[in-house]
Design an enzyme around this catalytic site. Structure first.
Site, PDB file in Angstrom:
ATOM      1  N   LYS A  52       0.846  -1.204   0.000  1.00  0.00           N
ATOM      2  CA  LYS A  52       0.000   0.000   0.000  1.00  0.00           C
ATOM      3  C   LYS A  52       0.879   1.251   0.000  1.00  0.00           C
ATOM      4  CE  LYS A  52      -3.721  -2.537   2.116  1.00  0.00           C
ATOM      5  NZ  LYS A  52      -4.390  -3.016   3.308  1.00  0.00           N
ATOM      6  N   GLN A  96      -4.790  -1.738   9.387  1.00  0.00           N
ATOM      7  CA  GLN A  96      -4.543  -3.047   8.785  1.00  0.00           C
ATOM      8  C   GLN A  96      -5.107  -4.148   9.685  1.00  0.00           C
ATOM      9  OE1 GLN A  96      -3.168  -3.634   5.666  1.00  0.00           O
ATOM     10  NE2 GLN A  96      -3.760  -5.749   6.066  1.00  0.00           N
ATOM     11  N   ASP A 119     -11.304   2.278   3.451  1.00  0.00           N
ATOM     12  CA  ASP A 119     -11.588   0.853   3.239  1.00  0.00           C
ATOM     13  C   ASP A 119     -13.072   0.619   2.964  1.00  0.00           C
ATOM     14  OD1 ASP A 119      -9.435  -0.897   3.162  1.00  0.00           O
ATOM     15  OD2 ASP A 119      -9.123  -0.819   5.334  1.00  0.00           O
TER      16      ASP A 119
END
Ligand code: NDP
Length: 282
Positions: A52, A96, A119
């Site tokens: 990422k 995460q 997200d």
């Protein structure tokens, strides 16, 4: 001949488009910033986080990295999220997963401001998707819509079957296909006569989490098959939920594993980061 949908190429194109947009935003005085939080040092998570960060670097998004110890308390993590929620210079926040067992994942994800939830996991964003309002969409299903559209595959009016009803893949996938005017069926572990349902599909999305479960007898001749699964087989090679070798000859288009859906997830995360700038201005 079967069309092999090239997720690597399509994701590269999206990243290049985003790079241009980010450069333009910079010229207007706006820097796009993503804060990435990793709790502990799980090796698989570190690989994802690094990928990422690399994507951010390529596109020109500033990434702030918070690699915090495994023992961090839930309260401390929530305080960090509050701080990032309040910072004007942070557009997106990503935590995460998975988190260590002593931290309540749902509580943490719900704490991220819906305007910075790149997200697309926050209930407000899921609700917005459900009723057709603007908001962040979960990256993997959003990426699948891009794969279909950019491969010239029509969704409207098509019989779409999604196998899997998870909050991050199956459910948002079904909602997105519905938004594109597909006729959508969701199958899951309690579905009776799965094959009878999947064989109706013009577009079949397998997000079942079982290596190579979807064999040719689940698939209608000429269907489009999207394989979301990622597994390592007995030889440590990547494979999906679809038995590619038996299914590919039967369908009109298929995504391979690797190189299909996988690369799209990060591309759509980057898309959401760029999108956050305009959402925050609304
Ligand atoms: P989950 O395990 O959360 O969900 C799996 C779904 O499949 C559940 O809804 C389950 O039903 C259903 N299911 C399980 N067994 C069967 C069966 N025998 N018949 C019918 N349905 C079944 O997985 P995720 O949605 O998180 O992920 C799915 C796959 O996609 C995994 O392989 C994962 O690794 C991969 N993935 C890939 C990503 C990428 O970037 N390419 C991103 C995210 C996930 P029930 O609800 O009834 O239990």
């Amino acid at each position: 001949m079967t069309q092999v949908i090239d997720g690597k190429q399509i994701s590269a194109r999206i990243k290049d488009e985003l790079k241009e947009k980010v450069a333009w935003l910079k010229e207007q005085g706006t820097e796009v910033t993503l804060a990435v939080i990793q709790v502990g040092k799980d090796p698989a998570s570190s690989v994802y986080v690094n990928n990422k960060k690399k994507a951010c670097e390529y596109i020109g998004i500033r990434s702030l990295s918070y690699e915090i110890p495994e023992e961090t308390s839930e309260k401390e993590l929530l305080e960090l999220i509050d701080e990032l929620n309040n910072r004007q210079d942070v557009n997106g926040i990503l935590v995460q997963l998975p988190l260590p067992g002593h931290i309540d994942e749902e509580k943490v994800l719900d704490r991220i401001s819906p305007l910075k939830d790149v997200d697309g996991f926050h209930p407000q964003n899921v609700g917005a998707l459900c009723i057709g309002k603007s908001g962040f969409v979960s990256c993997t299903p959003a990426g699948i819509i891009q794969l279909l559209k950019r491969s010239g595959i029509e969704i409207a009016g098509k019989e779409c079957v999604v196998i899997g009803r998870s909050n991050i893949v199956g459910k948002p996938m079904a909602l997105l296909l519905l938004r594109e005017n597909g006729t959508v069926t969701i199958a899951h572990s309690r579905t009776k006569d799965l094959k009878e349902i999947t064989r109706r599909a013009d577009i079949l999305v397998a997000a079942v989490g079982r290596p190579k479960m979807i064999t040719a007898d689940y698939v209608k001749e000429g269907a489009v098959v999207i394989d979301v699964g990622i597994h390592r087989n007995e030889n440590n090679k990547l494979c999906g939920d679809v038995d590619y070798d038996s299914v590919a000859p039967k369908c009109s288009a298929i995504t391979p594993v690797p190189g299909g859906v996988g690369p799209m997830t990060i591309a759509m995360l980057m898309h959401n980061c760029v999108e956050s700038v305009s959402l925050q201005k609304m």
